[in-house]
Design a protein around this motif. Structure first.
Motif, PDB file in Angstrom:
ATOM      1  N   THR A  11     -27.654 -53.352  12.730  1.00 14.05           N
ATOM      2  CA  THR A  11     -26.708 -52.353  13.217  1.00 14.05           C
ATOM      3  C   THR A  11     -27.144 -51.003  12.678  1.00 14.05           C
ATOM      4  O   THR A  11     -27.442 -50.876  11.485  1.00 14.05           O
ATOM      5  N   PHE A  12     -27.208 -50.011  13.566  1.00 13.10           N
ATOM      6  CA  PHE A  12     -27.620 -48.671  13.160  1.00 13.10           C
ATOM      7  C   PHE A  12     -27.014 -47.648  14.112  1.00 13.10           C
ATOM      8  O   PHE A  12     -26.549 -47.980  15.202  1.00 13.10           O
ATOM      9  N   THR A  13     -27.028 -46.385  13.697  1.00 13.41           N
ATOM     10  CA  THR A  13     -26.527 -45.276  14.504  1.00 13.41           C
ATOM     11  C   THR A  13     -27.687 -44.345  14.824  1.00 13.41           C
ATOM     12  O   THR A  13     -28.498 -44.040  13.937  1.00 13.41           O
ATOM     13  N   ALA A  14     -27.787 -43.918  16.077  1.00  9.15           N
ATOM     14  CA  ALA A  14     -28.875 -43.032  16.493  1.00  9.15           C
ATOM     15  C   ALA A  14     -28.419 -42.212  17.693  1.00  9.15           C
ATOM     16  O   ALA A  14     -27.387 -42.500  18.298  1.00  9.15           O
ATOM     17  N   VAL A  15     -29.208 -41.197  18.045  1.00 16.72           N
ATOM     18  CA  VAL A  15     -28.878 -40.314  19.171  1.00 16.72           C
ATOM     19  C   VAL A  15     -29.825 -40.617  20.341  1.00 16.72           C
ATOM     20  O   VAL A  15     -31.043 -40.708  20.167  1.00 16.72           O
ATOM     21  N   VAL A  16     -29.264 -40.741  21.537  1.00 19.79           N
ATOM     22  CA  VAL A  16     -30.024 -41.021  22.754  1.00 19.79           C
ATOM     23  C   VAL A  16     -30.821 -39.775  23.145  1.00 19.79           C
ATOM     24  O   VAL A  16     -30.279 -38.681  23.215  1.00 19.79           O
ATOM     25  N   TYR A  17     -32.140 -39.964  23.401  1.00 19.22           N
ATOM     26  CA  TYR A  17     -32.950 -38.829  23.863  1.00 19.22           C
ATOM     27  C   TYR A  17     -33.538 -39.040  25.247  1.00 19.22           C
ATOM     28  O   TYR A  17     -34.047 -38.100  25.859  1.00 19.22           O
ATOM     29  N   ALA A  18     -33.435 -40.244  25.806  1.00 21.10           N
ATOM     30  CA  ALA A  18     -33.861 -40.503  27.185  1.00 21.10           C
ATOM     31  C   ALA A  18     -33.228 -41.820  27.628  1.00 21.10           C
ATOM     32  O   ALA A  18     -32.933 -42.683  26.794  1.00 21.10           O
ATOM     33  N   THR A  19     -33.029 -41.954  28.930  1.00 27.39           N
ATOM     34  CA  THR A  19     -32.432 -43.177  29.475  1.00 27.39           C
ATOM     35  C   THR A  19     -33.280 -43.699  30.622  1.00 27.39           C
ATOM     36  O   THR A  19     -34.066 -42.963  31.218  1.00 27.39           O
ATOM     37  N   ASP A  20     -33.113 -44.973  30.921  1.00 32.34           N
ATOM     38  CA  ASP A  20     -33.675 -45.543  32.143  1.00 32.34           C
ATOM     39  C   ASP A  20     -32.721 -46.632  32.629  1.00 32.34           C
ATOM     40  O   ASP A  20     -31.634 -46.805  32.069  1.00 32.34           O
ATOM     41  N   ALA A  21     -33.104 -47.357  33.654  1.00 31.38           N
ATOM     42  CA  ALA A  21     -32.209 -48.325  34.283  1.00 31.38           C
ATOM     43  C   ALA A  21     -31.847 -49.502  33.370  1.00 31.38           C
ATOM     44  O   ALA A  21     -30.823 -50.148  33.574  1.00 31.38           O
ATOM     45  N   ASN A  22     -32.658 -49.776  32.360  1.00 30.33           N
ATOM     46  CA  ASN A  22     -32.435 -50.947  31.508  1.00 30.33           C
ATOM     47  C   ASN A  22     -31.926 -50.631  30.115  1.00 30.33           C
ATOM     48  O   ASN A  22     -31.719 -51.533  29.310  1.00 30.33           O
ATOM     49  N   GLY A  23     -31.770 -49.341  29.792  1.00 26.73           N
ATOM     50  CA  GLY A  23     -31.319 -48.990  28.449  1.00 26.73           C
ATOM     51  C   GLY A  23     -31.599 -47.547  28.129  1.00 26.73           C
ATOM     52  O   GLY A  23     -31.563 -46.682  28.993  1.00 26.73           O
ATOM     53  N   TYR A  34     -36.701 -48.208  21.516  1.00 26.83           N
ATOM     54  CA  TYR A  34     -36.076 -48.463  22.811  1.00 26.83           C
ATOM     55  C   TYR A  34     -35.008 -49.538  22.636  1.00 26.83           C
ATOM     56  O   TYR A  34     -35.219 -50.530  21.937  1.00 26.83           O
ATOM     57  N   VAL A  35     -33.866 -49.326  23.304  1.00 27.10           N
ATOM     58  CA  VAL A  35     -32.749 -50.269  23.226  1.00 27.10           C
ATOM     59  C   VAL A  35     -32.464 -50.782  24.630  1.00 27.10           C
ATOM     60  O   VAL A  35     -32.161 -50.011  25.533  1.00 27.10           O
ATOM     61  N   VAL A  36     -32.577 -52.099  24.801  1.00 31.36           N
ATOM     62  CA  VAL A  36     -32.199 -52.741  26.057  1.00 31.36           C
ATOM     63  C   VAL A  36     -30.704 -52.994  25.965  1.00 31.36           C
ATOM     64  O   VAL A  36     -30.241 -53.691  25.053  1.00 31.36           O
ATOM     65  N   THR A  37     -29.949 -52.408  26.901  1.00 33.72           N
ATOM     66  CA  THR A  37     -28.498 -52.518  26.826  1.00 33.72           C
ATOM     67  C   THR A  37     -27.853 -52.189  28.160  1.00 33.72           C
ATOM     68  O   THR A  37     -28.438 -51.492  28.984  1.00 33.72           O
ATOM     69  N   ASP A  38     -26.636 -52.665  28.338  1.00 31.44           N
ATOM     70  CA  ASP A  38     -25.852 -52.240  29.500  1.00 31.44           C
ATOM     71  C   ASP A  38     -24.777 -51.237  29.086  1.00 31.44           C
ATOM     72  O   ASP A  38     -23.934 -50.843  29.876  1.00 31.44           O
ATOM     73  N   THR A  39     -24.832 -50.786  27.825  1.00 36.14           N
ATOM     74  CA  THR A  39     -23.927 -49.740  27.352  1.00 36.14           C
ATOM     75  C   THR A  39     -24.281 -48.441  28.063  1.00 36.14           C
ATOM     76  O   THR A  39     -25.441 -48.038  28.085  1.00 36.14           O
ATOM     77  N   ASN A  40     -23.302 -47.798  28.682  1.00 34.99           N
ATOM     78  CA  ASN A  40     -23.548 -46.521  29.355  1.00 34.99           C
ATOM     79  C   ASN A  40     -23.577 -45.405  28.327  1.00 34.99           C
ATOM     80  O   ASN A  40     -22.613 -45.215  27.592  1.00 34.99           O
TER      81      ASN A  40
END
Length: 186
Positions: A11-23, A34-40
């Motif tokens: 478990t960690f906290t980070a800031v999103v800097y780019a997105t794609d269809a899978n995470g 890279y994080v594979v997720t369905d979290t929007n």
């Protein structure tokens, strides 16, 4: 050696800097992953991720977190990692090692068709371009044109691979003063 940490949940906290269809790609004080997720989540969102570490791909395998349902957006409007301008030589010249994955770069070059896709090429240097499912149609619009594009270094298999960030390709603008100087100063 990262292999000893795969299969474990973190478990960690980070800031999103780019997105794609899978995470999405995130960055914190330790680096990027890279994080594979369905979290929007959107660029600039601070996310709390709980997920399992794995190594994916061929060649030098890249570390990836597959998120569980416990992941969520903690805050919005945070300062996201910005791309660093690099030459193609700087991108492909780094050591083929895991610590060089997930560099966020803007690089100039020519979109060159090759069997099975496209490369970004300058002189003798090139890197394979990866894009979303409709990549060949999108990259075909830029074929043989000099562009500036923003990408993330996401793979290595006999050469670095760049995943193009959506909506990040533009025609390369040449500084006309530099051209004039080159022409008129022999």
């Amino acid at each position: 050696c990262v292999e000893q940490f795969t299969g474990n949940e973190y478990t960690f906290t980070a800031v999103v800097y780019a997105t794609d269809a899978n995470g999405f790609y995130v960055n914190d004080t330790h680096g990027s992953i890279y994080v594979v997720t369905d979290t929007n989540a959107n660029v600039g969102d601070e996310v709390v991720i709980t997920g399992t570490l794995s190594l994916e791909g061929t060649g030098i395998k890249k570390p990836v977190i597959t998120a569980t349902t416990n992941s969520y957006v903690n805050a919005t409007g945070k300062t996201a990692l910005q791309p660093e301008y690099k030459t193609i030589e700087e991108v492909i010249g780094v050591t083929a090692a895991r610590q060089n994955f997930y560099q966020f770069v803007t690089v100039a070059g020519f979109v060159t068709p090759v069997e099975g896709g496209y490369t970004l090429t300058v002189g003798e240097g090139s890197a394979k371009l990866n894009f979303a499912a409709d990549s060949n149609a999108t990259l075909a619009n830029w074929e043989n044109k000099q562009v500036d594009l923003t990408a993330i270094v996401t793979g290595y298999q006999s050469g670095w691979q760049l995943s193009v960030v959506a909506e990040s390709i533009a025609l390369h603008q040449t500084d006309l003063d530099l051209v004039k100087d080159a022409i008129f100063t022999w």
